[in-house]
Write an enzyme that holds these catalytic residues in place. Sequence first.
Site, mmCIF file in Angstrom:
data_model
loop_
_atom_site.group_PDB
_atom_site.id
_atom_site.type_symbol
_atom_site.label_atom_id
_atom_site.label_comp_id
_atom_site.label_asym_id
_atom_site.label_seq_id
_atom_site.Cartn_x
_atom_site.Cartn_y
_atom_site.Cartn_z
ATOM 1 N N VAL A 157 8.894 4.003 -1.227
ATOM 2 C CA VAL A 157 8.679 2.844 -2.107
ATOM 3 C C VAL A 157 8.250 1.675 -1.235
ATOM 4 C CG1 VAL A 157 10.207 3.558 -3.951
ATOM 5 C CG2 VAL A 157 11.161 2.355 -2.009
ATOM 6 N N CYS A 158 7.163 1.014 -1.604
ATOM 7 C CA CYS A 158 6.551 0.068 -0.675
ATOM 8 C C CYS A 158 5.885 -1.078 -1.420
ATOM 9 C CB CYS A 158 5.484 0.762 0.173
ATOM 10 S SG CYS A 158 6.067 2.221 1.039
ATOM 11 N N THR A 159 5.449 -2.073 -0.652
ATOM 12 C CA THR A 159 4.579 -3.134 -1.149
ATOM 13 C C THR A 159 3.352 -3.174 -0.252
ATOM 14 O OG1 THR A 159 6.458 -4.448 -1.947
ATOM 15 C CG2 THR A 159 4.363 -5.591 -1.637
ATOM 16 N N ARG A 348 9.253 -6.574 -7.326
ATOM 17 C CA ARG A 348 8.691 -7.125 -6.094
ATOM 18 C C ARG A 348 7.281 -7.653 -6.315
ATOM 19 N NH1 ARG A 348 8.167 -2.251 -3.488
ATOM 20 N NH2 ARG A 348 9.095 -1.213 -5.279
#
Length: 410
Positions: A157-159, A348
């Site tokens: 899970v990332c941005t 986010r």
Amino acid sequence: MTGGAGRDGTGQAMAGCGRVLPLPPVVLLAAAAVLVLAPDPYGEDCRSKTYPPSGPTFQGHVPTYVINLDLPPSKRWDQLMHDKKTELKTVIQNIKDIANTFFPSGKVVDIVDHKIVHLISSFPYPFNEELQGIANASGIPLGEIVIFNIFYEIFTVCTSIVAEDKTGKLYHARNLDFGLFLGWDVKNNSWTVTRELKPIVVNLDFQRNNKTVFKSTNFAGYIGMVSGVKPDTFTLTMNERFSLDGGYIGIFEWFLGRRDGMWMGFLTRTVLENATSYQDAKEKLSKTRLLAPAYFILGGKNSGEGCVITRSRTATLDIWDLDIKKGTWYVVETNYDRWKPPLILDNRRTPAMKCLNQTQQENISLPTIYDVLSTKPVLNKLTVCTTLMEVHNGNTESYLRECPDPCSPW
């Protein structure tokens, strides 16, 4: 921004050493109601002047290793494994401990150690030989190395951000968040796997004939790519996309013998190594059948070359392109489809966009993007590292991160 409900729906939190702490439904509902009605308790004003990295959110620099593509695949990772095998064993043992918590009979670990190893022959060359080489060099059972690599198909899970400044210069950056629901350490207020992954984060310089083909920020022992840059050509990151038609199904089909889909990490690795242009990479990422749904965030070297490719396992659902004339000078991807609201417990996207808008295009740069990625909850307890990439000359910087309390667990 990934599709579908992004986080675990079991209603359970995990404590240190893999103990499971069940939460009553009424508690979960009450907590959700509070979060819906109240402002984000972990949010903060957009950070500024956090670069060059220092202070409590900066945990260290990332070492660089050369991966020589002229060597036989089974030997390419020997030096890295020599240096990182102890840390890799720690991560894998923690994962096994968590599996044994849910399946105390030990059957799952037994299957990993003795059954999954036979799948190695189904992996395409050179990946099959590289995995065998990593097992040989590290002394870790091959089945466990295979599972360690499969992990990144379903738990990342990332941005990710691609942004263009007023001169047409492109920047690409990401927070790599990993370890959700993989052991909450109550004493240290952190995810155990997230903490143990940090010592195995490495920058990799893949070379052929002593010249860089592409660079990547990776975990030692993982042969796919979650982020990378092909100098003067394109930049690429991969984010997990949660979907009912998810990675579990594709992986299960692979186990049963269907082999027409490609592992996400193998695809990004192949694209970084072989694609000759931004458009070539875009086409390969859009059209290749996958084992798991994904977001591919791609940046080029020319103005307007930046996009988020939203993929199901079999098709491209959306391509969100930079469009400077219409005011779209950046794209942001977390783990939710851009046409859907993010999960209320994991927003986010909105803080990242707010901070980018506040920064403004005339001020965008790798340092100001680092500010965005340093703002809670974009920075959270799952954040392992931040990577900054510039396509020109393949400039890559990676920094280990820490999110001091109070900080969102994800």
